[in-house]
Scaffold this motif. Structure first.
Motif, PDB file in Angstrom:
ATOM      1  N   LYS A  69      35.711  35.552  27.274  1.00  0.00           N
ATOM      2  CA  LYS A  69      36.745  35.457  26.312  1.00  0.00           C
ATOM      3  C   LYS A  69      37.640  36.525  26.895  1.00  0.00           C
ATOM      4  O   LYS A  69      37.484  37.701  27.354  1.00  0.00           O
ATOM      5  N   ARG A  70      38.795  35.890  27.386  1.00  0.00           N
ATOM      6  CA  ARG A  70      39.873  36.552  27.959  1.00  0.00           C
ATOM      7  C   ARG A  70      40.975  37.208  27.000  1.00  0.00           C
ATOM      8  O   ARG A  70      41.489  38.282  27.196  1.00  0.00           O
ATOM      9  N   THR A  71      41.251  36.325  26.022  1.00  0.00           N
ATOM     10  CA  THR A  71      42.122  36.850  24.984  1.00  0.00           C
ATOM     11  C   THR A  71      41.342  36.594  23.823  1.00  0.00           C
ATOM     12  O   THR A  71      40.335  35.827  23.623  1.00  0.00           O
TER      13      THR A  71
ATOM     14  N   THR B 127      42.243  34.092  21.875  1.00  0.00           N
ATOM     15  CA  THR B 127      42.128  32.670  21.888  1.00  0.00           C
ATOM     16  C   THR B 127      41.829  32.146  22.989  1.00  0.00           C
ATOM     17  O   THR B 127      41.599  30.912  23.053  1.00  0.00           O
ATOM     18  N   SER B 128      41.884  32.605  24.210  1.00  0.00           N
ATOM     19  CA  SER B 128      41.594  31.889  25.440  1.00  0.00           C
ATOM     20  C   SER B 128      40.281  32.093  25.960  1.00  0.00           C
ATOM     21  O   SER B 128      39.576  33.156  26.024  1.00  0.00           O
ATOM     22  N   LYS B 129      39.464  31.143  26.488  1.00  0.00           N
ATOM     23  CA  LYS B 129      38.124  31.228  26.939  1.00  0.00           C
ATOM     24  C   LYS B 129      38.055  30.623  28.204  1.00  0.00           C
ATOM     25  O   LYS B 129      38.818  29.363  28.305  1.00  0.00           O
ATOM     26  N   ILE B 130      37.164  30.595  29.058  1.00  0.00           N
ATOM     27  CA  ILE B 130      36.961  30.085  30.286  1.00  0.00           C
ATOM     28  C   ILE B 130      35.584  29.855  30.380  1.00  0.00           C
ATOM     29  O   ILE B 130      34.690  30.814  29.865  1.00  0.00           O
TER      30      ILE B 130
ATOM     31  N   THR C 220      44.541  36.442  35.634  1.00  0.00           N
ATOM     32  CA  THR C 220      43.940  35.824  34.402  1.00  0.00           C
ATOM     33  C   THR C 220      42.751  34.843  34.573  1.00  0.00           C
ATOM     34  O   THR C 220      42.169  34.478  33.806  1.00  0.00           O
TER      35      THR C 220
END
Length: 285
Positions: free
Chosen positions: A161-163, A165-168, A275
């Motif tokens: 979880k980078r933010t 709402t953002s996941k990788i 990122t």
């Protein structure tokens, strides 16, 4: 530790990791073939790496043969000289679990999973008891930590979880291993076979042959939007903590012409670059 576990099924484990910080870093120890109960196993090196896991807040992914389990009276390979003093009394299979529970209890919360190898499945076939399941249950009872038993093969999905709402996601396929490794190829030839039927894996981790290496395979990919891009699938072979070769004087391994094998495990380090989430594999020795 900066991660949490979410079992999806008996073959898939999600590992959720907070990667908000630009200086994010998360370590995992990739290990195999500990053969913990064998007299030739380096307990000091095991403990060194386990203590480093605590210091780094690292998880442990063990892909089988944590037990050697070859010294029972039913086993044609049994050699009492290869049995540590701790196992010289009591019921053999019970002692395997009891001693391992004592040794690994201080590190129970570090384990992502403990997989099964051919030494554990051999005990299941011959004696209808599952050493891996018994160990993980004993660790849960002793420490209160949820220690998960993996299969001979399975998946670990790292979800970063980078933010808000953002996941990788980065997918790791583990498989204990098969075959003899080969005196020349050391099992590296299997990377080409496995890459064909494991297209969704970013990392493929195995053991079994007591070799140690990493092989990146570059791939041309096609995105949903039609863009061509390149990536790599990294194959990692973990070594062992059992030194069968010793000084080369004698024993089963020497008589069959077995070579010295690398002792230790592998570190998997995730880190953030801008990122992007990247990883590197470093030998733990």
């Amino acid at each position: 530790m900066n991660f949490s576990l979410d079992p999806v099924s008996r073959t898939v484990m999600n590992v959720h990791i907070d990667a908000h910080s630009p200086k994010f870093e998360q370590w995992f120890l990739l290990s195999s073939d500990r053969h913990h109960d064998n007299a030739h196993t380096d307990w000091d090196l095991e403990k060194k790496h386990l203590d480093q896991c605590v210091e780094r807040g690292a998880g442990i992914i063990d892909v089988g043969d944590l037990f050697c389990a070859m010294q029972g009276k039913w086993d044609k390979r049994a050699d009492r000289s290869a049995l540590r003093e701790e196992y010289q009394y009591g019921q053999y299979l019970d002692r395997l679990v009891e001693v391992a529970t004592d040794f690994y209890s201080p590190y129970a919360r570090q384990f992502v999973l403990i997989g099964r190898g051919n030494h554990e499945t051999a005990i299941c076939k011959r004696h209808e008891t599952d050493l891996t399941e018994r160990l993980t249950q004993a660790l849960k009872t002793t420490t209160g930590e949820q220690v998960h038993a993996g299969g001979y093969g399975g998946w670990v999905r790292f979800i970063f979880k980078r933010t808000n709402t953002s996941k990788i996601r980065i997918n790791l396929k583990y498989f204990h291993g098969s075959g003899g490794g080969g005196p020349v190829t050391r099992g590296v030839i299997q990377t080409n076979r496995m890459s064909v039927f494991l297209p969704d894996a970013h990392l493929v981790v195995s053991g079994h042959t007591h070799d140690q290496w990493q092989v990146p395979i570059a791939r041309e990919r096609l995105a949903n939007n039609g863009e061509v891009f390149m990536d790599e699938q990294t194959h990692v072979r973990c070594g062992t903590y059992k030194d069968e070769y010793g000084d080369g004087f004698g024993g089963w391994h020497i008589e069959r012409g077995g070579p010295p094998k690398p002792i230790g495990a592998q570190w998997l380090r995730f880190y953030r670059e801008g990122t992007n989430i990247k990883y590197q594999v470093v030998r733990a020795d």
